[in-house]
Enzyme design. Structure first.
Site, PDB file in Angstrom:
ATOM      1  N   HIS A 210     -12.094  95.132  71.034  1.00  0.00           N
ATOM      2  CA  HIS A 210     -11.337  95.436  72.241  1.00  0.00           C
ATOM      3  C   HIS A 210     -10.423  94.265  72.561  1.00  0.00           C
ATOM      4  O   HIS A 210     -10.790  93.117  72.343  1.00  0.00           O
ATOM      5  CB  HIS A 210     -12.293  95.708  73.405  1.00  0.00           C
ATOM      6  CG  HIS A 210     -11.581  96.285  74.588  1.00  0.00           C
ATOM      7  ND1 HIS A 210     -10.854  95.508  75.459  1.00  0.00           N
ATOM      8  CD2 HIS A 210     -11.459  97.558  75.026  1.00  0.00           C
ATOM      9  CE1 HIS A 210     -10.321  96.296  76.388  1.00  0.00           C
ATOM     10  NE2 HIS A 210     -10.665  97.530  76.149  1.00  0.00           N
TER      11      HIS A 210
ATOM     12  N   THR B 240     -15.151 106.245  76.129  1.00  0.00           N
ATOM     13  CA  THR B 240     -15.751 105.133  76.857  1.00  0.00           C
ATOM     14  C   THR B 240     -16.633 105.694  77.963  1.00  0.00           C
ATOM     15  O   THR B 240     -16.198 106.566  78.710  1.00  0.00           O
ATOM     16  CB  THR B 240     -14.649 104.256  77.475  1.00  0.00           C
ATOM     17  OG1 THR B 240     -13.695 103.963  76.467  1.00  0.00           O
ATOM     18  CG2 THR B 240     -15.231 102.975  78.013  1.00  0.00           C
TER      19      THR B 240
ATOM     20  N   LYS C  84     -18.109 106.078  81.369  1.00  0.00           N
ATOM     21  CA  LYS C  84     -17.767 105.706  82.736  1.00  0.00           C
ATOM     22  C   LYS C  84     -18.877 106.235  83.654  1.00  0.00           C
ATOM     23  O   LYS C  84     -19.551 107.158  83.283  1.00  0.00           O
ATOM     24  CB  LYS C  84     -16.425 106.336  83.150  1.00  0.00           C
ATOM     25  CG  LYS C  84     -15.271 106.041  82.198  1.00  0.00           C
ATOM     26  CD  LYS C  84     -14.731 104.665  82.396  1.00  0.00           C
ATOM     27  CE  LYS C  84     -13.572 104.407  81.427  1.00  0.00           C
ATOM     28  NZ  LYS C  84     -13.198 103.017  81.312  1.00  0.00           N
TER      29      LYS C  84
ATOM     30  N   LYS D 271     -18.514 104.450  73.604  1.00  0.00           N
ATOM     31  CA  LYS D 271     -18.160 103.031  73.661  1.00  0.00           C
ATOM     32  C   LYS D 271     -18.654 102.385  74.942  1.00  0.00           C
ATOM     33  O   LYS D 271     -18.553 102.967  76.007  1.00  0.00           O
ATOM     34  CB  LYS D 271     -16.637 102.919  73.562  1.00  0.00           C
ATOM     35  CG  LYS D 271     -16.061 101.567  73.913  1.00  0.00           C
ATOM     36  CD  LYS D 271     -14.555 101.596  73.725  1.00  0.00           C
ATOM     37  CE  LYS D 271     -13.922 100.291  74.137  1.00  0.00           C
ATOM     38  NZ  LYS D 271     -14.141  99.943  75.526  1.00  0.00           N
TER      39      LYS D 271
ATOM     40  N   ASP E  17     -17.888  99.860  77.794  1.00  0.00           N
ATOM     41  CA  ASP E  17     -16.641  99.311  78.309  1.00  0.00           C
ATOM     42  C   ASP E  17     -16.574  97.832  77.959  1.00  0.00           C
ATOM     43  O   ASP E  17     -17.606  97.199  77.735  1.00  0.00           O
ATOM     44  CB  ASP E  17     -16.548  99.522  79.818  1.00  0.00           C
ATOM     45  CG  ASP E  17     -15.097  99.615  80.231  1.00  0.00           C
ATOM     46  OD1 ASP E  17     -14.514  98.557  80.481  1.00  0.00           O
ATOM     47  OD2 ASP E  17     -14.549 100.722  80.256  1.00  0.00           O
ATOM     48  N   GLU E  18     -15.354  97.283  77.951  1.00  0.00           N
ATOM     49  CA  GLU E  18     -15.217  95.889  77.519  1.00  0.00           C
ATOM     50  C   GLU E  18     -15.962  94.915  78.427  1.00  0.00           C
ATOM     51  O   GLU E  18     -16.365  93.849  78.000  1.00  0.00           O
ATOM     52  CB  GLU E  18     -13.744  95.487  77.421  1.00  0.00           C
ATOM     53  CG  GLU E  18     -12.980  95.490  78.732  1.00  0.00           C
ATOM     54  CD  GLU E  18     -12.422  96.859  79.087  1.00  0.00           C
ATOM     55  OE1 GLU E  18     -11.568  96.921  79.978  1.00  0.00           O
ATOM     56  OE2 GLU E  18     -12.841  97.873  78.469  1.00  0.00           O
TER      57      GLU E  18
ATOM     58  N   HIS F 264      -7.958  98.301  69.644  1.00  0.00           N
ATOM     59  CA  HIS F 264      -7.155  99.050  70.610  1.00  0.00           C
ATOM     60  C   HIS F 264      -5.686  98.705  70.422  1.00  0.00           C
ATOM     61  O   HIS F 264      -5.338  97.547  70.263  1.00  0.00           O
ATOM     62  CB  HIS F 264      -7.602  98.711  72.034  1.00  0.00           C
ATOM     63  CG  HIS F 264      -8.960  99.255  72.326  1.00  0.00           C
ATOM     64  ND1 HIS F 264      -9.173 100.261  73.222  1.00  0.00           N
ATOM     65  CD2 HIS F 264     -10.162  98.958  71.797  1.00  0.00           C
ATOM     66  CE1 HIS F 264     -10.474 100.548  73.233  1.00  0.00           C
ATOM     67  NE2 HIS F 264     -11.087  99.771  72.377  1.00  0.00           N
TER      68      HIS F 264
ATOM     69  N   SER G  38      -6.272 104.530  73.331  1.00  0.00           N
ATOM     70  CA  SER G  38      -7.229 104.638  74.419  1.00  0.00           C
ATOM     71  C   SER G  38      -6.535 104.308  75.721  1.00  0.00           C
ATOM     72  O   SER G  38      -5.638 103.482  75.766  1.00  0.00           O
ATOM     73  CB  SER G  38      -8.383 103.664  74.163  1.00  0.00           C
ATOM     74  OG  SER G  38      -9.124 103.442  75.327  1.00  0.00           O
TER      75      SER G  38
ATOM     76  N   LYS H 154     -17.939 102.481  84.370  1.00  0.00           N
ATOM     77  CA  LYS H 154     -18.192 101.393  83.428  1.00  0.00           C
ATOM     78  C   LYS H 154     -19.301 100.469  83.901  1.00  0.00           C
ATOM     79  O   LYS H 154     -20.028  99.909  83.103  1.00  0.00           O
ATOM     80  CB  LYS H 154     -16.918 100.622  83.131  1.00  0.00           C
ATOM     81  CG  LYS H 154     -16.134 100.166  84.341  1.00  0.00           C
ATOM     82  CD  LYS H 154     -15.043  99.190  83.942  1.00  0.00           C
ATOM     83  CE  LYS H 154     -13.764  99.851  83.513  1.00  0.00           C
ATOM     84  NZ  LYS H 154     -12.680  98.875  83.338  1.00  0.00           N
TER      85      LYS H 154
END
Length: 418
Positions: A269, A148, A150, A176, A178-179, A302, A354, A152
Site C-alpha cells: 500500500h 478493503t 470497512k 484487505k 486497511d493501511e 496501489h 482502488s 477500517k
C-alpha cells in the site's frame, strides 16, 4: 556539461526545476547535479584525493517546458559507483536527500529515473511477480478482485473475520486490511490474523477457489513486522501486506526477501504517497516511487484508478502501470516516461485499482487495466444494500461478464454498462 555522453551504467534522472528569479537554468541544473552527488558548498583540498571526473553527477541536458517560462527539465547522469548495491534507501538518500531544500531553487520535482540493468540486477525485486502469483492462486485470464474491509477501524477481530468470510464466500479473490489497521487496542494483530485465517479456510473449502486476505504486517519496528510476517506464514495464509512509504524502504526490502524465501505474496500500500507526489512542481512523481517499489519488492501496489479522472491522467497512469508490469518500456513523453526502462528479467508487479470505484466502473476498468491487475472495491462491495456477500457476488458477476464480452470481441469502451 552538455558534451557528456551518458553511459549504459549511469543512473539518469529527469528533474523539473523551478529556479529562483535571476538564477540561470544552467546554474540551477549544475547545482542539482553537484549537491546530489560529490559537490559541497566550497572547494575543499580533499577533492584532490579522488577523481571527481569519475564520481560526479553531471547535468547533461536542459530542455524548456512549453508554456512554462519559469520551469525546465534538467537531465542528470549519476555514475553507478555512487550508490550502494541493492539499496533503494541509499539511492533516494543520494538523489533526493538534500537537494530539495536548495536555496537557488524555488521548487524541484523528480519526474523519472532510468535504472540501468547493472543496478537493477543487484535487487531481488518482487517476491514472486505476476506469473508466479497466478500459478500460486490458479487464477488466469482475468483481473483479480479485492475488497478493503470497512469500517477500517473499530471492528472486533471476530466481526472483522466475519466480514472477510462473507466477501470471500461471495466470490472475491482477496480481502484487505486497511493501511492503518496495524495493532490497535480494539483489535490486536494476533487476534485479527487468527480470525482472518479461519475465514480464508472456510471460504476456500466452500468455494473450491484459493482465497487470500492481505494481513497488514506493518509495525513500529522491523522486528515486530517480521514477527507478524512469521505468524502469518505459520497460519499458512497466502499473502501479507506492507505500507512501504511509512514503513520505509529498508523494512520493505527485508520483508520482500522474507516473502520470497517463505512463499508469501506481498501486497504493497502506498500510504503517504500524496505527501510526496501531489504537487506538480515539487517532490517526486509516483512513477519514481513505483520503480523504487519494483526494485525493493512487492507483488501488488496501489496505482490509482483513472476512472472519473481526466483523460490526460489516463495515459500517465498507464505509463507507470506499464513500468510496473512490463519488462521493457519505451521512452514516451506523452505518457510521462522520460527514459526507456529495461527491467531485463525482474518480475512484474500487479497494479491495484482502488478507491471510490464500484460495479458500474467495471467495463472501463477491465478495458483500461487489462487482465494483469487487481480491482479493489471497498465501499463498492460492503455498501451493497443486501450486504457483503451479495456485494461480492455482484462484483464477480460484473467482472466475469466484462471479461466474457471482451473475449467475444465486444468493445467495452463503447458499450459501457449495458
Amino acid at each position: 556539461t552538455p558534451e557528456y555522453q551518458t553511459k549504459d551504467t549511469d543512473i539518469l534522472a529527469a528533474f523539473r526545476v523551478t529556479p529562483q528569479p535571476g538564477v540561470p537554468p544552467e546554474e540551477a541544473g549544475a547545482a542539482v547535479a553537484a549537491e546530489s552527488s560529490t559537490g559541497t558548498w566550497t572547494t575543499v583540498w580533499t577533492d584532490g584525493l579522488t577523481s571527481l571526473d569519475r564520481y560526479k553527477g553531471r547535468c547533461y541536458d536542459i530542455e524548456p517546458l512549453p508554456g512554462e517560462e519559469s520551469q525546465f527539465i534538467a537531465y542528470v547522469a549519476y555514475p553507478l559507483d555512487l550508490f550502494e548495491e541493492g539499496s533503494v534507501t541509499n539511492l533516494f538518500t543520494s538523489i533526493v536527500g538534500n537537494v530539495f531544500g536548495f536555496k537557488a531553487l524555488r521548487a524541484l520535482r523528480l519526474e523519472d529515473l532510468r535504472i540501468p540493468p547493472a543496478y537493477s540486477k543487484t535487487f531481488q525485486g518482487p517476491p514472486h511477480g505476476i506469473q508466479v502469483e497466478r500459478d500460486k492462486l490458479n487464477k488466469y485470464g482475468r483481473p483479480l478482485l479485492g475488497c478493503t474491509i470497512k469500517p477500517k477501524l473499530g471492528l472486533s477481530a471476530k466481526n472483522y473475520g466475519r466480514a472477510v468470510y462473507e466477501c470471500l464466500r461471495g466470490g472475491l479473490d482477496f480481502t484487505k486490511d486497511d493501511e492503518n489497521v496495524n495493532s490497535q487496542p480494539f483489535m490486536r494483530w494476533r487476534d485479527r490474523f487468527v480470525f482472518c485465517a479461519e475465514a480464508i479456510y472456510k471460504a476456500q473449502a466452500e468455494t473450491g477457489e484459493i482465497k487470500g486476505h492481505y494481513l497488514n504486517a506493518t509495525a513500529g519496528t522491523c522486528e515486530e513486522m517480521m514477527k507478524r510476517a512469521i505468524f502469518a506464514r505459520e497460519l499458512g495464509v497466502p499473502i501479507i501486506m506492507h505500507d512501504y512509504l511509512t514503513g520505509g524502504f529498508t523494512a520493505n526490502t527485508s520483508l520482500a526477501h522474507y516473502c520470497r524465501d517463505n512463499g508469501l505474496l506481498l501486497h504493497i500500500h502506498r500510504a503517504m504517497h500524496a505527501v510526496i507526489d501531489r504537487q506538480k512542481i515539487h517532490g517526486m512523481h509516483f512513477r519514481v516511487l513505483a520503480k523504487a517499489l519494483r526494485m525493493s519488492g512487492g507483488d501488488h501496489i496501489h496505482a490509482g484508478t483513472v476512472v472519473g479522472k481526466l483523460e490526460g491522467e489516463r495515459d500517465i497512469t498507464l505509463g507507470f502501470v506499464d513500468l510496473l508490469r512490463d519488462d521493457f518500456i519505451e521512452k514516451d513523453r506523452s505518457r510521462g516516461i522520460y527514459f526507456t526502462q529495461d527491467w531485463v528479467s525482474m518480475p512484474g508487479v500487479l497494479p491495484v485499482a482502488s478507491g471510490g470505484i464500484h460495479v458500474w466502473h467495471m467495463p472501463a476498468l477491465t478495458e483500461i487495466f487489462g487482465d494483469d491487475s487487481v480491482l479493489q472495491f471497498g465501499g463498492g462491495t460492503l455498501g451493497h444494500p443486501w450486504g457483503n456477500a451479495p456485494g461480492a457476488v455482484a462484483n464477480r458477476v460484473a467482472l466475469e461478464a466484462c471479461v466474457q464480452a471482451r473475449n467475444e470481441g465486444r468493445d467495452l469502451a463503447r458499450e459501457g454498462n449495458e
